[in-house]
Design a protein around this motif. Structure first.
Motif, PDB file in Angstrom:
ATOM      1  N   VAL A 104       0.835  -1.204   0.000  1.00  0.00           N
ATOM      2  CA  VAL A 104       0.000   0.000   0.000  1.00  0.00           C
ATOM      3  C   VAL A 104       0.868   1.252   0.000  1.00  0.00           C
ATOM      4  CG1 VAL A 104      -1.585   1.372   1.408  1.00  0.00           C
ATOM      5  CG2 VAL A 104      -2.028  -1.053   1.061  1.00  0.00           C
ATOM      6  N   ASN A 105       1.899   1.263   0.834  1.00  0.00           N
ATOM      7  CA  ASN A 105       2.781   2.422   0.936  1.00  0.00           C
ATOM      8  C   ASN A 105       3.685   2.581  -0.272  1.00  0.00           C
ATOM      9  OD1 ASN A 105       1.722   3.053   3.439  1.00  0.00           O
ATOM     10  ND2 ASN A 105       3.301   1.930   4.563  1.00  0.00           N
ATOM     11  N   GLY A 106       3.828   1.522  -1.047  1.00  0.00           N
ATOM     12  CA  GLY A 106       4.664   1.590  -2.244  1.00  0.00           C
ATOM     13  C   GLY A 106       3.902   2.051  -3.464  1.00  0.00           C
ATOM     14  N   ASP A 107       2.852   2.809  -3.264  1.00  0.00           N
ATOM     15  CA  ASP A 107       2.022   3.384  -4.336  1.00  0.00           C
ATOM     16  C   ASP A 107       1.233   2.333  -5.104  1.00  0.00           C
ATOM     17  OD1 ASP A 107       2.960   5.949  -3.736  1.00  0.00           O
ATOM     18  OD2 ASP A 107       4.709   5.697  -5.053  1.00  0.00           O
ATOM     19  N   GLY A 108       1.196   1.118  -4.570  1.00  0.00           N
ATOM     20  CA  GLY A 108       0.403   0.090  -5.244  1.00  0.00           C
ATOM     21  C   GLY A 108      -1.075   0.218  -4.928  1.00  0.00           C
ATOM     22  N   GLY A 109      -1.367   0.782  -3.745  1.00  0.00           N
ATOM     23  CA  GLY A 109      -2.760   0.942  -3.355  1.00  0.00           C
ATOM     24  C   GLY A 109      -3.392  -0.375  -2.932  1.00  0.00           C
ATOM     25  N   ILE A 110      -4.601  -0.285  -2.406  1.00  0.00           N
ATOM     26  CA  ILE A 110      -5.305  -1.475  -1.939  1.00  0.00           C
ATOM     27  C   ILE A 110      -5.612  -2.423  -3.094  1.00  0.00           C
ATOM     28  CG2 ILE A 110      -7.645  -0.523  -2.187  1.00  0.00           C
ATOM     29  CD1 ILE A 110      -6.385  -2.606   0.813  1.00  0.00           C
ATOM     30  N   GLN A 111      -5.757  -1.880  -4.315  1.00  0.00           N
ATOM     31  CA  GLN A 111      -6.046  -2.736  -5.475  1.00  0.00           C
ATOM     32  C   GLN A 111      -4.872  -3.670  -5.784  1.00  0.00           C
ATOM     33  OE1 GLN A 111      -6.323   0.643  -5.540  1.00  0.00           O
ATOM     34  NE2 GLN A 111      -8.567   0.833  -5.429  1.00  0.00           N
ATOM     35  N   SER A 112      -3.655  -3.174  -5.567  1.00  0.00           N
ATOM     36  CA  SER A 112      -2.477  -4.012  -5.781  1.00  0.00           C
ATOM     37  C   SER A 112      -2.378  -5.103  -4.723  1.00  0.00           C
ATOM     38  CB  SER A 112      -1.208  -3.152  -5.762  1.00  0.00           C
ATOM     39  OG  SER A 112      -0.059  -3.939  -6.015  1.00  0.00           O
ATOM     40  N   VAL A 113      -2.812  -4.789  -3.507  1.00  0.00           N
ATOM     41  CA  VAL A 113      -2.853  -5.806  -2.453  1.00  0.00           C
ATOM     42  C   VAL A 113      -3.790  -6.934  -2.854  1.00  0.00           C
ATOM     43  CG1 VAL A 113      -3.566  -6.289  -0.081  1.00  0.00           C
ATOM     44  CG2 VAL A 113      -2.281  -4.202  -0.597  1.00  0.00           C
ATOM     45  N   PHE A 114      -4.986  -6.573  -3.311  1.00  0.00           N
ATOM     46  CA  PHE A 114      -5.949  -7.585  -3.725  1.00  0.00           C
ATOM     47  C   PHE A 114      -5.415  -8.428  -4.887  1.00  0.00           C
ATOM     48  CE2 PHE A 114      -9.408  -4.535  -2.096  1.00  0.00           C
ATOM     49  CZ  PHE A 114      -9.407  -5.145  -0.849  1.00  0.00           C
ATOM     50  N   GLY A 115      -4.781  -7.782  -5.848  1.00  0.00           N
ATOM     51  CA  GLY A 115      -4.235  -8.513  -6.996  1.00  0.00           C
ATOM     52  C   GLY A 115      -3.137  -9.474  -6.595  1.00  0.00           C
ATOM     53  N   SER A 116      -2.258  -9.026  -5.696  1.00  0.00           N
ATOM     54  CA  SER A 116      -1.148  -9.886  -5.265  1.00  0.00           C
ATOM     55  C   SER A 116      -1.662 -11.080  -4.471  1.00  0.00           C
ATOM     56  CB  SER A 116      -0.147  -9.090  -4.428  1.00  0.00           C
ATOM     57  OG  SER A 116      -0.726  -8.639  -3.214  1.00  0.00           O
ATOM     58  N   VAL A 117      -2.717 -10.880  -3.669  1.00  0.00           N
ATOM     59  CA  VAL A 117      -3.295 -11.982  -2.897  1.00  0.00           C
ATOM     60  C   VAL A 117      -3.897 -13.020  -3.841  1.00  0.00           C
ATOM     61  CG1 VAL A 117      -5.141 -12.635  -1.298  1.00  0.00           C
ATOM     62  CG2 VAL A 117      -3.716 -10.643  -0.815  1.00  0.00           C
ATOM     63  N   PHE A 240     -13.948  -1.971  -3.803  1.00  0.00           N
ATOM     64  CA  PHE A 240     -12.788  -1.082  -3.689  1.00  0.00           C
ATOM     65  C   PHE A 240     -12.033  -0.938  -5.015  1.00  0.00           C
ATOM     66  CE2 PHE A 240     -13.539  -2.900   0.524  1.00  0.00           C
ATOM     67  CZ  PHE A 240     -13.687  -1.752   1.274  1.00  0.00           C
ATOM     68  N   GLY A 241     -12.630  -1.407  -6.100  1.00  0.00           N
ATOM     69  CA  GLY A 241     -11.988  -1.305  -7.408  1.00  0.00           C
ATOM     70  C   GLY A 241     -11.448  -2.638  -7.886  1.00  0.00           C
ATOM     71  N   MET A 242     -11.147  -2.720  -9.156  1.00  0.00           N
ATOM     72  CA  MET A 242     -10.623  -3.956  -9.740  1.00  0.00           C
ATOM     73  C   MET A 242      -9.178  -4.181  -9.290  1.00  0.00           C
ATOM     74  SD  MET A 242     -13.090  -5.279 -11.385  1.00  0.00           S
ATOM     75  CE  MET A 242     -12.222  -6.544 -12.329  1.00  0.00           C
ATOM     76  N   PRO A 243      -8.825  -5.438  -8.999  1.00  0.00           N
ATOM     77  CA  PRO A 243      -7.442  -5.737  -8.577  1.00  0.00           C
ATOM     78  C   PRO A 243      -6.445  -5.392  -9.679  1.00  0.00           C
ATOM     79  CG  PRO A 243      -8.922  -7.596  -8.168  1.00  0.00           C
ATOM     80  CD  PRO A 243      -9.678  -6.635  -9.009  1.00  0.00           C
ATOM     81  N   THR A 244      -5.273  -4.962  -9.282  1.00  0.00           N
ATOM     82  CA  THR A 244      -4.174  -4.738 -10.218  1.00  0.00           C
ATOM     83  C   THR A 244      -3.037  -5.691  -9.871  1.00  0.00           C
ATOM     84  OG1 THR A 244      -3.258  -2.987  -8.818  1.00  0.00           O
ATOM     85  CG2 THR A 244      -4.779  -2.327 -10.562  1.00  0.00           C
ATOM     86  N   PHE A 245      -2.267  -6.073 -10.859  1.00  0.00           N
ATOM     87  CA  PHE A 245      -1.258  -7.111 -10.671  1.00  0.00           C
ATOM     88  C   PHE A 245       0.130  -6.562 -10.985  1.00  0.00           C
ATOM     89  CE2 PHE A 245      -5.296  -9.057 -11.719  1.00  0.00           C
ATOM     90  CZ  PHE A 245      -5.427 -10.041 -10.761  1.00  0.00           C
ATOM     91  N   HIS A 246       0.981  -6.533  -9.939  1.00  0.00           N
ATOM     92  CA  HIS A 246       2.362  -6.077 -10.092  1.00  0.00           C
ATOM     93  C   HIS A 246       3.293  -7.195  -9.631  1.00  0.00           C
ATOM     94  CE1 HIS A 246      -0.023  -2.304  -9.623  1.00  0.00           C
ATOM     95  NE2 HIS A 246       0.768  -1.905 -10.606  1.00  0.00           N
TER      96      HIS A 246
END
Length: 492
Positions: A104-117, A240-246
């Motif tokens: 979240v703090n790395g500018d990924g946001g909550i959507q990046s958390v969901f995608g990574s999970v 909370f929005g669509m997941p993003t994948f990094h």
């Protein structure tokens, strides 16, 4: 009594016992109270890190309760290939908090958390067959060590609860909070000692209710916010929005998933030992697959990685209620709490200090169960004692010094910051080194090995009388007179 009636009364597996609807939900509610603080902690921390307002964090908590209930039902009831069918409560895993906050703090946001999970859980689902094959590397010397460490790891949690739960609060650690925790503990012990079988088994729940009433009388809890907010609400998919994948976030979360697999394996083996039921490689795999499937689906509704809650393993040991249907009832309650935020607010009003008092018994019982398992281990002419000593010591390090691994790489710190995974990794490795790859083992193990076995002959035992005792190398009878010893035969 017919054969069918007998099988209903005494099921083939202890976990298949059915207690009736009322009893199941009463005992199931104990499980919910035991893990409620833990399951809402993760969305609170992650939501605050993501800059969400109170309403959004509330929805995040609701989603975690809802998915925890569904995951618990999948784990306890089971479907083909998914679910260990053991009394295990599922909920958001605390193992991934640091990683999720970093994403979240790395500018990924909550959507990046969901995608990574989602991505890491799918990978975890693919590798569960590998984990399910390692059950033969979990003999009692390993499982006992891990169970003991689980109990020790949870003690700082109950200490924090007993002090008030919020270190920023002005009354954190106050005599009032600790006194309330102590009162709850005393009530648990009194009900366990003086109550009948039903009261004794419900001692945790009754103590929490009584402790909450006492807290209310002294103004130490507040139910005024129970009516604030919606009564019912369904967690909307992708709210909370669509997941993003990094890639970097997925790799970080994959380490968390590996830790979760290790911890869930330990919890499954721990509860099977307490329930006294057999866990095969297939059954372990079914439990791990349920974990991973639940984790992969959770972000759709706004939740995170799912894992078995170790504190509820302690509740199974304390109450002696081994039925998986009791825990399934707890799963239904969690689903209802997720659909009815008003009920969640009622449970949230229970003072943390009350939960801390009950937690002393719950979490201490987990450690005691591990010690009981270790007592059955053979320590003669092997290195089992040093395996236990090193593994427990290794697991206690992050408990005693939480910042011990802060200067290590993130992937390393994520694995070993958990006392449970630290102990499990060390116990497995040392068991392999000393008990499977025996080349190089000493015939006479080190000074850490168990002392020589002591024996006396039946003839000597038959000469002893009631009250005889040994003091300072002399044999004394019941009246305090020294019993003369025969002189050694020089021929022998």
């Amino acid at each position: 009594m017919t054969r069918s009636q007998s099988s209903m009364t005494k099921p083939a597996r202890p976990e298949d016992e059915k207690l009736g609807l009322g009893a199941s939900f009463a005992y199931g509610f104990q499980h919910v109270l035991t893990m409620y603080g833990g399951i809402i902690a993760v969305p609170l921390i992650v939501g605050q890190a993501a800059g969400m307002d109170t309403a959004e964090i509330g929805l995040l908590i609701t989603a975690c309760l809802f998915m925890g209930g569904l995951a618990t039902l999948l784990q306890t009831i089971g479907i083909p290939f998914f679910g260990s069918q053991l009394p295990l409560v599922q909920g958001v895993s605390f193992a991934g908090v640091a990683t999720m906050v970093a994403i979240v703090n790395g500018d990924g946001g909550i959507q990046s958390v969901f995608g990574s999970v989602i991505a890491a859980s799918v990978i975890g689902l693919a590798i569960t067959p590998l984990f399910s094959k390692i059950i033969r590397f979990f003999p009692p010397v390993v499982t006992g060590t891990v169970i003991t460490t689980i109990g020790l790891t949870l003690m700082p949690v109950t200490a924090n609860w007993a002090m008030g739960g919020n270190s920023q609060a002005p009354d954190y650690g106050s005599p009032a909070n600790i006194g309330l925790a102590g009162l709850t503990l005393v009530i648990v012990l009194l009900l366990s000692k003086l109550g009948n079988a039903t009261v004794s088994r419900l001692s945790i729940l009754l103590a929490i209710v009584i402790g909450t009433i006492v807290a209310l009388a002294f103004g130490m809890t507040d139910f005024s916010q129970v009516g604030v907010g919606p009564v019912a609400a369904f967690p909307a998919p992708f709210h909370f929005g669509m997941p993003t994948f990094h890639l970097a976030a997925i790799i970080s979360m994959l380490i968390v998933i590996l830790v979760t697999l290790v911890e869930t394996s330990a919890d499954i083996l721990a509860v099977s030992d307490i329930v006294e039921t057999k866990v095969t490689s297939r059954r372990l795999g079914d439990g791990l697959r349920a974990d991973m499937l639940s984790s992969a689906v959770s972000p759709i509704f706004g939740s995170f990685t799912q894992s078995a809650f170790a504190q509820n393993v302690g509740l199974v040991a304390v109450t002696g209620i081994k039925s998986r249907f009791v825990v399934a009832a707890g799963g239904v309650i969690l689903v209802v709490l997720g659909l009815m935020p008003v009920m969640g607010r009622v449970v949230a009003a229970v003072p943390t200090a009350v939960l801390g008092g009950a937690g002393i018994v719950l979490f201490g019982t987990v450690a005691a169960s591990g010690i009981r398992t270790l007592s059955a281990v053979n320590y003669k002419n092997n290195m089992n004692l040093i395996i236990v000593a090193t593994s427990i010591g290794f697991g206690v390090i992050p408990i005693a010094a939480p910042t011990f691994y802060d200067q290590f790489p993130d992937w390393f710190a994520t694995i070993f910051h958990s006392g449970i995974s630290s102990s499990a990794v060390m116990a497995i490795v040392l068991n392999l080194l000393f008990n499977h790859f025996k080349r190089g083992n000493s015939e006479n193990p080190s000074v850490f090995a168990e002392a020589a076995e002591r024996r006396i002959s039946p003839e000597v035992l038959g000469l002893l009388k009631h009250g005889d005792r040994c003091e300072e190398g002399k044999l004394i009878d019941a009246e305090g007179n020294e019993i003369p010893l025969l002189e050694a035969d020089p021929q022998h």
